[in-house]
Design a protein around this motif. Structure first.
Motif, PDB file in Angstrom:
ATOM      1  N   SER A 142       0.837  -1.202   0.000  1.00 32.43           N
ATOM      2  CA  SER A 142       0.000   0.000   0.000  1.00 32.43           C
ATOM      3  C   SER A 142       0.868   1.248   0.000  1.00 32.43           C
ATOM      4  O   SER A 142       1.998   1.236   0.490  1.00 32.43           O
ATOM      5  CB  SER A 142      -0.886   0.029   1.248  1.00 32.43           C
ATOM      6  OG  SER A 142      -1.757  -1.076   1.268  1.00 32.43           O
ATOM      7  N   ALA A 143       0.304   2.309  -0.530  1.00 32.33           N
ATOM      8  CA  ALA A 143       0.933   3.629  -0.496  1.00 32.33           C
ATOM      9  C   ALA A 143      -0.139   4.632  -0.113  1.00 32.33           C
ATOM     10  O   ALA A 143      -1.337   4.394  -0.330  1.00 32.33           O
ATOM     11  CB  ALA A 143       1.534   3.974  -1.848  1.00 32.33           C
ATOM     12  N   THR A 144       0.263   5.748   0.467  1.00 32.46           N
ATOM     13  CA  THR A 144      -0.691   6.768   0.871  1.00 32.46           C
ATOM     14  C   THR A 144      -0.401   8.083   0.165  1.00 32.46           C
ATOM     15  O   THR A 144       0.723   8.356  -0.239  1.00 32.46           O
ATOM     16  CB  THR A 144      -0.664   7.013   2.390  1.00 32.46           C
ATOM     17  OG1 THR A 144       0.646   7.422   2.769  1.00 32.46           O
ATOM     18  CG2 THR A 144      -1.048   5.766   3.158  1.00 32.46           C
ATOM     19  N   THR A 145      -1.452   8.866   0.027  1.00 27.18           N
ATOM     20  CA  THR A 145      -1.338  10.234  -0.468  1.00 27.18           C
ATOM     21  C   THR A 145      -2.278  11.083   0.380  1.00 27.18           C
ATOM     22  O   THR A 145      -3.322  10.611   0.818  1.00 27.18           O
ATOM     23  CB  THR A 145      -1.665  10.337  -1.974  1.00 27.18           C
ATOM     24  OG1 THR A 145      -1.390  11.667  -2.413  1.00 27.18           O
ATOM     25  CG2 THR A 145      -3.092   9.961  -2.274  1.00 27.18           C
ATOM     26  N   THR A 146      -1.894  12.324   0.634  1.00 28.40           N
ATOM     27  CA  THR A 146      -2.653  13.175   1.535  1.00 28.40           C
ATOM     28  C   THR A 146      -3.103  14.452   0.841  1.00 28.40           C
ATOM     29  O   THR A 146      -2.340  15.067   0.109  1.00 28.40           O
ATOM     30  CB  THR A 146      -1.802  13.539   2.776  1.00 28.40           C
ATOM     31  OG1 THR A 146      -1.423  12.338   3.431  1.00 28.40           O
ATOM     32  CG2 THR A 146      -2.566  14.400   3.751  1.00 28.40           C
ATOM     33  N   VAL A 147      -4.350  14.835   1.083  1.00 26.36           N
ATOM     34  CA  VAL A 147      -4.867  16.136   0.671  1.00 26.36           C
ATOM     35  C   VAL A 147      -4.730  17.006   1.921  1.00 26.36           C
ATOM     36  O   VAL A 147      -5.462  16.830   2.895  1.00 26.36           O
ATOM     37  CB  VAL A 147      -6.342  16.057   0.245  1.00 26.36           C
ATOM     38  CG1 VAL A 147      -6.867  17.437  -0.119  1.00 26.36           C
ATOM     39  CG2 VAL A 147      -6.501  15.076  -0.920  1.00 26.36           C
ATOM     40  N   PRO A 148      -3.779  17.938   1.936  1.00 28.87           N
ATOM     41  CA  PRO A 148      -3.520  18.709   3.159  1.00 28.87           C
ATOM     42  C   PRO A 148      -4.612  19.717   3.451  1.00 28.87           C
ATOM     43  O   PRO A 148      -5.362  20.136   2.568  1.00 28.87           O
ATOM     44  CB  PRO A 148      -2.201  19.411   2.852  1.00 28.87           C
ATOM     45  CG  PRO A 148      -2.161  19.520   1.370  1.00 28.87           C
ATOM     46  CD  PRO A 148      -2.886  18.305   0.840  1.00 28.87           C
ATOM     47  N   HIS A 149      -4.670  20.110   4.716  1.00 25.04           N
ATOM     48  CA  HIS A 149      -5.550  21.213   5.119  1.00 25.04           C
ATOM     49  C   HIS A 149      -5.036  22.449   4.398  1.00 25.04           C
ATOM     50  O   HIS A 149      -3.830  22.629   4.228  1.00 25.04           O
ATOM     51  CB  HIS A 149      -5.482  21.388   6.642  1.00 25.04           C
ATOM     52  CG  HIS A 149      -6.500  22.339   7.171  1.00 25.04           C
ATOM     53  ND1 HIS A 149      -6.296  23.687   7.159  1.00 25.04           N
ATOM     54  CD2 HIS A 149      -7.714  22.123   7.710  1.00 25.04           C
ATOM     55  CE1 HIS A 149      -7.353  24.274   7.690  1.00 25.04           C
ATOM     56  NE2 HIS A 149      -8.230  23.343   8.036  1.00 25.04           N
ATOM     57  N   ASP A 150      -5.937  23.328   3.985  1.00 29.96           N
ATOM     58  CA  ASP A 150      -5.489  24.524   3.270  1.00 29.96           C
ATOM     59  C   ASP A 150      -4.617  25.392   4.183  1.00 29.96           C
ATOM     60  O   ASP A 150      -4.683  25.311   5.395  1.00 29.96           O
ATOM     61  CB  ASP A 150      -6.656  25.323   2.712  1.00 29.96           C
ATOM     62  CG  ASP A 150      -7.555  25.884   3.797  1.00 29.96           C
ATOM     63  OD1 ASP A 150      -7.303  25.666   4.986  1.00 29.96           O
ATOM     64  OD2 ASP A 150      -8.515  26.576   3.438  1.00 29.96           O
TER      65      ASP A 150
END
Length: 85
Positions: free
Chosen positions: A74-82
């Motif tokens: 598995s790999a992860t990707t993050t949508v950061p807080h603005d």
């Protein structure tokens, strides 16, 4: 994605799952073909307003060789807080 096997030069790669640390709505994952060697899809680039850590997606693939040996990664990707003020 890279997979190798001493006896099988082309292990079968499959997209197993895409999950997130927030509830997923219809349309958050687009153009993903599960149980296939799909490496291009779209993920919603938004997160809940109260989630300061951002939304994290986990994408899991499997590789199966000709003998039936299977492994997953598995790999992860993050949508950061603005970062706005």
């Amino acid at each position: 994605i890279a997979a190798n096997d001493d006896y099988d030069p082309e292990p079968e790669i499959k997209l197993e799952s895409i999950t997130a640390n927030e509830a997923l709505a219809d349309g958050d994952i687009q153009d993903a073909e599960f149980a296939a060697d799909d490496r291009q899809f779209s993920l919603a680039a938004e997160r809940e307003g109260s989630n300061l850590a951002g939304r994290t997606y986990t994408v899991t693939y499997s590789a199966t060789d000709a003998s039936g040996n299977k492994t997953t990664a598995s790999a992860t990707t993050t949508v950061p807080h603005d970062q706005g003020k």
